[in-house]
Write a protein that holds these residues in place. Sequence first.
Motif, PDB file in Angstrom:
ATOM      1  N   TRP A  29      -2.828 -34.392  -6.235  1.00 22.10           N
ATOM      2  CA  TRP A  29      -2.796 -33.740  -5.047  1.00 22.10           C
ATOM      3  C   TRP A  29      -1.562 -32.432  -4.727  1.00 22.10           C
ATOM      4  O   TRP A  29      -1.778 -31.641  -4.421  1.00 22.10           O
ATOM      5  N   ILE A  30      -0.483 -33.010  -5.443  1.00 27.11           N
ATOM      6  CA  ILE A  30       0.691 -32.036  -5.308  1.00 27.11           C
ATOM      7  C   ILE A  30       0.542 -30.913  -6.007  1.00 27.11           C
ATOM      8  O   ILE A  30       0.800 -29.713  -5.670  1.00 27.11           O
ATOM      9  N   ILE A  31      -0.337 -30.961  -7.286  1.00 23.86           N
ATOM     10  CA  ILE A  31      -0.503 -29.766  -8.018  1.00 23.86           C
ATOM     11  C   ILE A  31      -1.494 -28.790  -7.320  1.00 23.86           C
ATOM     12  O   ILE A  31      -1.423 -27.692  -7.273  1.00 23.86           O
ATOM     13  N   ALA A  32      -2.444 -29.549  -6.548  1.00 27.00           N
ATOM     14  CA  ALA A  32      -3.474 -28.835  -5.938  1.00 27.00           C
ATOM     15  C   ALA A  32      -2.822 -27.936  -4.520  1.00 27.00           C
ATOM     16  O   ALA A  32      -2.846 -26.716  -4.571  1.00 27.00           O
ATOM     17  N   VAL A  33      -1.877 -28.833  -4.001  1.00 24.14           N
ATOM     18  CA  VAL A  33      -1.177 -28.064  -2.840  1.00 24.14           C
ATOM     19  C   VAL A  33      -0.368 -26.876  -3.462  1.00 24.14           C
ATOM     20  O   VAL A  33      -0.211 -25.649  -2.885  1.00 24.14           O
ATOM     21  N   ALA A  34       0.405 -27.205  -4.652  1.00 23.96           N
ATOM     22  CA  ALA A  34       1.305 -26.085  -5.082  1.00 23.96           C
ATOM     23  C   ALA A  34       0.668 -24.850  -5.624  1.00 23.96           C
ATOM     24  O   ALA A  34       0.806 -23.688  -5.351  1.00 23.96           O
ATOM     25  N   ALA A  35      -0.635 -25.113  -6.227  1.00 26.55           N
ATOM     26  CA  ALA A  35      -1.552 -23.792  -6.618  1.00 26.55           C
ATOM     27  C   ALA A  35      -1.936 -23.160  -5.160  1.00 26.55           C
ATOM     28  O   ALA A  35      -2.103 -22.101  -5.257  1.00 26.55           O
ATOM     29  N   GLY A  36      -2.484 -23.974  -4.330  1.00 28.94           N
ATOM     30  CA  GLY A  36      -2.805 -23.252  -3.153  1.00 28.94           C
ATOM     31  C   GLY A  36      -1.749 -22.397  -2.416  1.00 28.94           C
ATOM     32  O   GLY A  36      -1.815 -21.270  -2.070  1.00 28.94           O
ATOM     33  N   VAL A  37      -0.524 -22.737  -2.455  1.00 32.49           N
ATOM     34  CA  VAL A  37       0.637 -22.091  -1.980  1.00 32.49           C
ATOM     35  C   VAL A  37       0.818 -20.735  -2.875  1.00 32.49           C
ATOM     36  O   VAL A  37       1.271 -19.863  -2.458  1.00 32.49           O
ATOM     37  N   LEU A  38       0.827 -21.022  -3.938  1.00 35.94           N
ATOM     38  CA  LEU A  38       1.130 -20.010  -4.794  1.00 35.94           C
ATOM     39  C   LEU A  38      -0.024 -18.837  -4.693  1.00 35.94           C
ATOM     40  O   LEU A  38       0.350 -17.769  -4.832  1.00 35.94           O
ATOM     41  N   VAL A  39      -1.342 -19.271  -4.533  1.00 37.88           N
ATOM     42  CA  VAL A  39      -2.253 -18.240  -4.370  1.00 37.88           C
ATOM     43  C   VAL A  39      -2.110 -17.184  -3.048  1.00 37.88           C
ATOM     44  O   VAL A  39      -2.120 -16.371  -3.130  1.00 37.88           O
ATOM     45  N   LEU A  40      -1.288 -18.229  -2.052  1.00 34.38           N
ATOM     46  CA  LEU A  40      -1.135 -17.745  -0.783  1.00 34.38           C
ATOM     47  C   LEU A  40      -0.112 -16.462  -1.000  1.00 34.38           C
ATOM     48  O   LEU A  40      -0.129 -15.399  -0.310  1.00 34.38           O
ATOM     49  N   VAL A  41       0.994 -16.938  -1.786  1.00 31.48           N
ATOM     50  CA  VAL A  41       2.118 -15.985  -1.777  1.00 31.48           C
ATOM     51  C   VAL A  41       1.848 -14.769  -2.379  1.00 31.48           C
ATOM     52  O   VAL A  41       2.259 -13.953  -2.361  1.00 31.48           O
ATOM     53  N   ILE A  42       0.842 -15.146  -3.541  1.00 26.03           N
ATOM     54  CA  ILE A  42       0.457 -13.712  -4.477  1.00 26.03           C
ATOM     55  C   ILE A  42      -0.220 -13.018  -3.637  1.00 26.03           C
ATOM     56  O   ILE A  42      -0.219 -11.651  -3.422  1.00 26.03           O
ATOM     57  N   GLY A  43      -1.221 -13.350  -2.604  1.00 28.87           N
ATOM     58  CA  GLY A  43      -1.957 -12.649  -1.735  1.00 28.87           C
ATOM     59  C   GLY A  43      -1.143 -11.874  -0.695  1.00 28.87           C
ATOM     60  O   GLY A  43      -0.959 -10.758  -0.374  1.00 28.87           O
ATOM     61  N   VAL A  44      -0.179 -12.660  -0.137  1.00 31.65           N
ATOM     62  CA  VAL A  44       0.799 -11.764   0.789  1.00 31.65           C
ATOM     63  C   VAL A  44       1.465 -10.698   0.096  1.00 31.65           C
ATOM     64  O   VAL A  44       1.578  -9.615   0.626  1.00 31.65           O
ATOM     65  N   ILE A  45       1.959 -11.099  -1.026  1.00 28.71           N
ATOM     66  CA  ILE A  45       2.852  -9.981  -2.052  1.00 28.71           C
ATOM     67  C   ILE A  45       1.873  -8.789  -2.122  1.00 28.71           C
ATOM     68  O   ILE A  45       2.197  -7.719  -2.064  1.00 28.71           O
TER      69      ILE A  45
END
Length: 357
Positions: free
Chosen positions: A131-147
């Motif tokens: 689940w940690i990998i899943a959360v990290a992947a979600g956060v990464l996608v969100l950051v890329i979207g914001v950028i």
Amino acid sequence: MPSFEIPDGPATVALKKEGAFHKGSAVFGVTNKTGEGLTARVSVQIQGDGKAEWYQVQGDPERLVAAGESQTVTVVAKIPAATPPGQHRIKLRAINVNDPDNDSTDSAAATVTVPAIVPAKPATKKPFPWWIIAVAAGVLVLVIGVIIAVVVMSGGSKAPNVVGQPYEEAVKLLDKAGYKTVKRIAKETGEKPPETVLDQTPAAETKAKKTETVLLTVAAPIPVVAPDEPKEEPPIEEPAEANCDPTVGACIEGFVWRSAGPNDRVCVTPESRYLASLENSQASARRNPNGGPYGPDTCLMGYVWRDGFPNDHVCVSGERRTVVAQENAAGPSRYRACRPKVIIPRPTRPKITLPAG
């Protein structure tokens, strides 16, 4: 009868596992029953399966015990953890060193229990926290979207062209395009109507971040300075000629008043005027101090009155008197009229009327 007694001692000795050993301690009380000080030698006595090397008396085994004194003796236990579980007993023995074969006493036995070693439970392997990998992947996608959103919103558009627009209209166009911060600087010019945008930074149609401040150069009217109201200027006055007597006039060029007296206005050469002044300064020296037929103004021998004007009794030489007479005779020919006071009016400057607007 033993000299020492050991009335105090533990019934059991508690052990605690510390690393590779079971450790514990037991405290005994040793009392000298005699009326004199004695040296006691204390030692641990083993009963059962125990070993002597497991026990040690803390401090000096031999110690002086005063008459009637009681001292505590601590026995430290250090038993290897690999020792099989079981029980054995220990006693503390106190011997009078003066009579070791016949004078000794033992304490009551204390039981030492070696516990069994409980094997440690094997560590349970925890499942990998996917689940940690899943959360990290979600956060990464969100950051890329914001950028990506920031880049698209703030750095990818072109500034609209507002040059030539009225300032207020230019601000509205920029605001509509997403540029919220606008500053203006005024530039005086007569080429464009006031409030017209003359220039912009960033330049029109260039790529600029929408967070960037847009600087607009705005036309400002050239101030018109009204001329001063015309003033009445005072006329130019040229004063009347100095050193001119209105009754006789002024001397022509090359001549000056003789001024041999207060009202002597005969025109003579500058040299003659100087001689007249010199004669006036020597007047008293050329008079006869004793007077004479002409009273106190009687001249010394060789001098005569100058007679440049009535009552001119300054004593001069005869030749000088002749020159003065000639000057008086030539007087009218050496005069000219006085230059009068002249007033020249100044021209009046016309009033300038500025056009309205």
